[in-house]
Design an enzyme around this catalytic site. Structure first.
Site, short mmCIF file in Angstrom:
data_model
loop_
_atom_site.label_atom_id
_atom_site.label_comp_id
_atom_site.label_asym_id
_atom_site.label_seq_id
_atom_site.Cartn_x
_atom_site.Cartn_y
_atom_site.Cartn_z
N LYS A 20 0.80 -1.23 0.00
CA LYS A 20 0.00 0.00 0.00
C LYS A 20 0.84 1.28 0.00
CE LYS A 20 -4.45 -1.23 0.20
NZ LYS A 20 -5.50 -0.68 -0.67
N SER A 43 0.70 -9.68 -0.86
CA SER A 43 0.53 -8.23 -0.74
C SER A 43 0.96 -7.62 0.59
CB SER A 43 -0.93 -7.85 -1.03
OG SER A 43 -1.81 -8.54 -0.16
#
Length: 315
Positions: A45, A301
């Site tokens: 992110k 991720s």
């Protein structure tokens, strides 16, 4: 609706130099994994958040930054705002993992909690923005600069492994897969891009099947252990990218997600949170359903998992 371009992704990479890490590929069980858990905040992110906030500063410096997030985007925004000297307010669900709340607070952000069962984060966010003139919303996924930042993962995959034939990516709001798919398909159109969701939060798969964005109830998506992909819907811009570039979306069960976290920890020696482990869950449990059986990259991720949950899963 205009799609993000490869040029925008290259521009994002220039902004991210010295901020993000070029995560390397590791072989695990016949595939290559790309662990974004090695980023400074423990997840991918940071790429999108920093690219977006830095582009805002370049254009016209905002008074502050506001976002809503269950944890990883929250950390990305808080970290980026601190690096760029801006205050940040983060709206987080009251069931967010404590490790993500503590990390977000450690970067100096102000946190406002909401009850996802009774409050919509968009409404709470707008109410706070109305009270703070000059503050700007950094959306977690439905934004071209966020998508471009996440797309730098695709650039790295292709540069490190030009023979790649398939890339498997988690889907929450859709920012990650939008960026990765745009980069990969622009550089090598023959590569298959596969999205993966939990069965208990499969709104993207249903959206593609029905031909429009479908929203699930928060009470439904909150059932999955994969807290990072509990979004109730993908964004409209993300839907357009997924429709253009993603070849298939598959789902995994809660038991398969837990098994993937366990195997990555014990076999791969990688601490990966449930949301980040779902591509590996597909590779473990549904490999025969995939278009390609070799030269595959799994985008893991993030690794911001609660230590108690990790201990429970591994044991």
């Amino acid at each position: 609706m205009t799609l993000v371009t490869l040029e925008q992704i290259y521009e994002a990479r220039e902004r991210l130099r010295g901020i993000t890490v070029h995560t390397r590929l590791f072989p695990v069980d016949g595939a290559f994994v790309k662990p974004e858990s090695f980023q400074p905040i423990g997840s991918f992110k940071l790429r999108g958040a920093y690219n977006k906030i830095a582009s805002l500063v370049e254009a016209e410096r905002p008074a502050g930054i506001i976002t809503h997030s269950s944890g990883n985007h929250a950390q990305g925004v808080a970290y980026s705002a601190k690096q760029l000297g801006l205050p940040a307010v983060i709206i987080m669900p009251n069931n967010a993992p404590p490790i993500k709340v503590e990390a977000t607070r450690s970067y100096g952000a102000e946190i406002v909690f909401l009850d996802p069962a009774t409050e919509r984060r968009e409404i709470v966010t707008q109410r706070i923005m109305d009270q703070r003139p000059g503050w700007v919303l950094v959306h977690p996924f439905n934004d071209p600069q966020i998508i471009a930042g996440q797309g730098t993962i695709g650039l790295e995959i292709f540069e490190d492994f030009p023979d790649v034939e398939q890339v498997i990516v988690p889907i929450g709001g859709g920012g990650l897969i939008s960026g990765v798919a745009t980069a990969i398909k622009s550089l090598k159109p023959t590569v298959k891009v596969i999205g993966v969701e939990p069965e208990l939060a499969a709104d993207a798969q249903q959206s593609v099947r029905e031909g429009h964005v479908v929203e699930w109830a928060a009470t439904d998506t909150n059932r999955t252990i994969a807290d990072g992909v509990r979004t109730v819907s993908i964004g409209p811009l993300n839907y357009e990218h997924i429709s253009a570039y993603v070849d298939k979306i598959v789902t995994v069960s809660e038991a398969e997600i837990r098994a993937a976290v366990r195997r990555l920890a014990l076999q791969g020696k990688l601490v990966i949170e449930p949301s980040g482990a779902i591509p590996f869950a597909v590779w473990q449990a549904h490999r025969d359903e995939l278009p390609v059986q070799q030269n595959t990259v799994l985008v893991l991720s993030g690794g911001n998992i609660d230590p108690k949950l990790l201990a429970e899963i591994v044991s």
